[in-house]
Write an enzyme that holds these catalytic residues in place. Sequence first.
Site, PDB file in Angstrom:
ATOM      1  N   TYR A   1       0.838  -1.210   0.000  1.00 45.21           N
ATOM      2  CA  TYR A   1       0.000   0.000   0.000  1.00 45.21           C
ATOM      3  C   TYR A   1       0.870   1.255   0.000  1.00 45.21           C
ATOM      4  O   TYR A   1       1.889   1.321   0.688  1.00 45.21           O
ATOM      5  CB  TYR A   1      -0.939   0.020   1.205  1.00 45.21           C
ATOM      6  CG  TYR A   1      -2.114  -0.947   1.119  1.00 45.21           C
ATOM      7  CD1 TYR A   1      -2.509  -1.514  -0.102  1.00 45.21           C
ATOM      8  CD2 TYR A   1      -2.834  -1.295   2.251  1.00 45.21           C
ATOM      9  CE1 TYR A   1      -3.583  -2.396  -0.167  1.00 45.21           C
ATOM     10  CE2 TYR A   1      -3.909  -2.177   2.189  1.00 45.21           C
ATOM     11  CZ  TYR A   1      -4.283  -2.733   0.976  1.00 45.21           C
ATOM     12  OH  TYR A   1      -5.345  -3.604   0.921  1.00 45.21           O
TER      13      TYR A   1
ATOM     14  N   SER B   1     -13.490  -2.244  -0.451  1.00 47.50           N
ATOM     15  CA  SER B   1     -14.253  -1.323  -1.300  1.00 47.50           C
ATOM     16  C   SER B   1     -15.766  -1.435  -1.059  1.00 47.50           C
ATOM     17  O   SER B   1     -16.539  -1.496  -2.012  1.00 47.50           O
ATOM     18  CB  SER B   1     -13.915  -1.570  -2.780  1.00 47.50           C
ATOM     19  OG  SER B   1     -13.945  -0.350  -3.521  1.00 47.50           O
ATOM     20  N   PRO B   2     -16.210  -1.390   0.196  1.00 47.57           N
ATOM     21  CA  PRO B   2     -17.637  -1.581   0.476  1.00 47.57           C
ATOM     22  C   PRO B   2     -18.513  -0.441  -0.044  1.00 47.57           C
ATOM     23  O   PRO B   2     -19.719  -0.624  -0.205  1.00 47.57           O
ATOM     24  CB  PRO B   2     -17.697  -1.672   2.006  1.00 47.57           C
ATOM     25  CG  PRO B   2     -16.462  -0.983   2.492  1.00 47.57           C
ATOM     26  CD  PRO B   2     -15.420  -1.247   1.445  1.00 47.57           C
ATOM     27  N   LEU B   3     -17.894   0.708  -0.313  1.00 43.28           N
ATOM     28  CA  LEU B   3     -18.672   1.803  -0.921  1.00 43.28           C
ATOM     29  C   LEU B   3     -18.439   1.869  -2.432  1.00 43.28           C
ATOM     30  O   LEU B   3     -18.847   2.826  -3.088  1.00 43.28           O
ATOM     31  CB  LEU B   3     -18.276   3.150  -0.303  1.00 43.28           C
ATOM     32  CG  LEU B   3     -18.651   3.414   1.158  1.00 43.28           C
ATOM     33  CD1 LEU B   3     -18.232   4.817   1.554  1.00 43.28           C
ATOM     34  CD2 LEU B   3     -20.155   3.225   1.381  1.00 43.28           C
ATOM     35  N   ALA B   4     -17.762   0.860  -2.985  1.00 44.09           N
ATOM     36  CA  ALA B   4     -17.451   0.863  -4.426  1.00 44.09           C
ATOM     37  C   ALA B   4     -16.707   2.148  -4.811  1.00 44.09           C
ATOM     38  O   ALA B   4     -16.986   2.756  -5.841  1.00 44.09           O
ATOM     39  CB  ALA B   4     -18.718   0.677  -5.259  1.00 44.09           C
ATOM     40  N   GLY B   5     -15.769   2.517  -3.935  1.00 44.00           N
ATOM     41  CA  GLY B   5     -14.928   3.682  -4.239  1.00 44.00           C
ATOM     42  C   GLY B   5     -15.704   4.975  -4.378  1.00 44.00           C
ATOM     43  O   GLY B   5     -15.265   5.908  -5.071  1.00 44.00           O
ATOM     44  N   GLY B   6     -16.834   5.055  -3.721  1.00 39.66           N
ATOM     45  CA  GLY B   6     -17.593   6.310  -3.783  1.00 39.66           C
ATOM     46  C   GLY B   6     -18.487   6.425  -5.004  1.00 39.66           C
ATOM     47  O   GLY B   6     -19.286   7.359  -5.114  1.00 39.66           O
TER      48      GLY B   6
END
Lengths: 300, 300, 300
Positions: free
Chosen positions: B53, B210-215
């Site tokens: 990262y 990525s639970p918000l799908a990257g916004g």
Amino acid sequence: MNKVQIASQLEISRVVLGIWRLLDWNMTDQQLLTYLKQSIEAGVTTFDHADIYGDYECEAGFGKALQLEPSLRSQMQLITKCGIKLKSSKFPDRRVKYYDYSKEYIIQQAEQSLKNLKTDYIDVLLLHRPSPFFNPAEVAAAFDELKTSGKVNHLGVSNFTPVQFESLQSYLNEPLVTNQIEISPAQLEHFQNGNLNYLIEKRVSPMAWSPLAGGSLLQPKNEKSKNIHDAIARVAMQIEETDLSKVIYAWTLMHPSHIIPVIGTGKIERLKTAVAALETTMSLEQWFDIYTASLGTEVA
Amino acid sequence: MNKVQIASQLEISRVVLGIWRLLDWNMTDQQLLTYLKQSIEAGVTTFDHADIYGDYECEAGFGKALQLEPSLRSQMQLITKCGIKLKSSKFPDRRVKYYDYSKEYIIQQAEQSLKNLKTDYIDVLLLHRPSPFFNPAEVAAAFDELKTSGKVNHLGVSNFTPVQFESLQSYLNEPLVTNQIEISPAQLEHFQNGNLNYLIEKRVSPMAWSPLAGGSLLQPKNEKSKNIHDAIARVAMQIEETDLSKVIYAWTLMHPSHIIPVIGTGKIERLKTAVAALETTMSLEQWFDIYTASLGTEVA
Amino acid sequence: MNKVQIASQLEISRVVLGIWRLLDWNMTDQQLLTYLKQSIEAGVTTFDHADIYGDYECEAGFGKALQLEPSLRSQMQLITKCGIKLKSSKFPDRRVKYYDYSKEYIIQQAEQSLKNLKTDYIDVLLLHRPSPFFNPAEVAAAFDELKTSGKVNHLGVSNFTPVQFESLQSYLNEPLVTNQIEISPAQLEHFQNGNLNYLIEKRVSPMAWSPLAGGSLLQPKNEKSKNIHDAIARVAMQIEETDLSKVIYAWTLMHPSHIIPVIGTGKIERLKTAVAALETTMSLEQWFDIYTASLGTEVA
């Protein structure tokens, strides 16, 4: 040369000679005998057949050569396959190509292979392809009978998926010894669909058919093959190797699943190249250079 | 806040703070320390890293903050990952992005992570991605050594399929503790391919990256995202919730597989939103309203 | 007629009568009763329902007929399904079609089915479709309660994949008794995706819904259906059979996985045709002639 122990009572050679193109080799029985002896001399003691190769004629061609010196049998391991019924002038009534894994047909074909190959036992019988009409209990009964009579020592499969492998295995009293699948830098399917993971889990060594992708990587005819070829050539240069086919074999042989390539050549030099590839090393990065060239993109 | 027991000796927090964007947060070491304490205060005690990262720099940034108050370590669970080799200015000789799961490299990277993170143990080490060149026996040997020396307590995976998970597991002496996969209303893959079914079978809690799908769901840029956004907004209105991200987290958290979302935010308010989503409830019909908006059709 | 033992305490008939089109049959209760008796007389003793068939009305229609002669119940095996929540004028508040496998809903629907069917036990309850929101522990708890109270004797599934089947099974104390899936010469999916292999492995007999592909093979409307129809007609001529539907049933019934077709007819002659197909034989080559006509290419 390295051997691979694929069953408690069976070692095969790390490189296998495929007999499917025997008719193209245009050898006399004596020439073939000489070739087989050279192969054994080079450490390639395992020979891969199928009942249908050469429109049902390859096994018999091999048998004629073996008959010239039957004592050679004890230095060999013979693999053959059954289950595909070809449309062929030999079966003029057959309208449809199909698969037959009935007990009767498996036994009939195994016995025919024994006659053709001039031998009294087959080391490994492979089921040639998975069938939509498949009864593992019947396969198990056929194999039990062949095993008990000493005609077939081990059972394996070809082109099976994990669930097909697992389903058949659940009906058998002993482990399937291999799954012969298509693997090459041009055919990544089994790296991606879980089949190699599954075989590693089951401690089963896969055999690879068409490990050179039928020569398409050496003389590329499309963009994808060209890209793979270039990666192979790049690695070859880096490791100071001039023979690209040796690089391809090395790429296959170094895989942790212990892939056993089936080499379909009639030339002893080429077979020796495959054997020599066991000593060829490339880095993991070089392995992935070839892999990603085929993938068409870098890994995720 | 809820904890999840992912191994007999390990509880992690129900929401995990992802550190992959640390460099974008532009925090001083002291600011990061404060943020970590706020996170722990809010119940988010588990921090998700990877060696790579921030082009190999995030772990060390975290470590510098932790070093300001080392006693904080005992309140934390640290997860990190290894196996991907990036093309990077730090490795100018590397021509190809690839994966390395050799025993040597796994141990090297785990030890490097310890140095970077300024800690003497990693709670969970994840294999970052499945590799086409993968030897589970070697992974098992590496983990055994890391475990025995107390450097790594548990092993998990990321982005694995069921067959890959099962294959690796068969070589290990203890259970893999998680599979970190991409899950969001915009990414239904693992609801459909059997992976969540498999993890439920194995009693393994997935982590979701990525639970918000990257916004993309909050500011939709295409038709599909727009439809999902609208469904989320519809449900938000129905349950009288104004923060759409909280609805998305709730959608993930209520799933019976006990999905543990990894939230990559540098803002404590947003992290608290995720935690608060544990108390947010929607009906099964509302859950499916969002699901089918993403599917693009009603269920069969 | 043949029976199939699908559980240690349960035999069902080799051909099953599907009740999903009951409302189209336009029968009075007395006519339906007569039909059910004819069906039983013909050896078809198993009846396949779902809570939702006929917009939630078919079960009750069946129940009214059964109520005219309750003693018939002991000669029947009743299968029904739950889990799908339809959009329906009966549920005006429902905005979304979705699945519900909560313990509460499973029990509620099973009890409603008992009321509708005018019976005090269901032989087999099937989960109608796999759900992305699925908690097998909750399903197990629901079934335990239904089983203990004598309301449901066996549990099965419909339209499940192997991994979904395996995941649910791992939470149950007794074996799932079937997986009802779509199988016909026009729908080869489960011959190809491993599902039939898996069911054979688990010694579970599949049931086949839509075995005639909704009539599309008898009156083909596109190229693919036309090709399959022609192959069926060709085989019919070869085996001197004039009824093409009988050939299709025979094709299904001869498969080694013991496929149990669900026939949705309201005409006793057609049902008898399906039963008679048990005596119809075709060769393996003829089976593959139909298979490959659907495949659109010969087998590999």
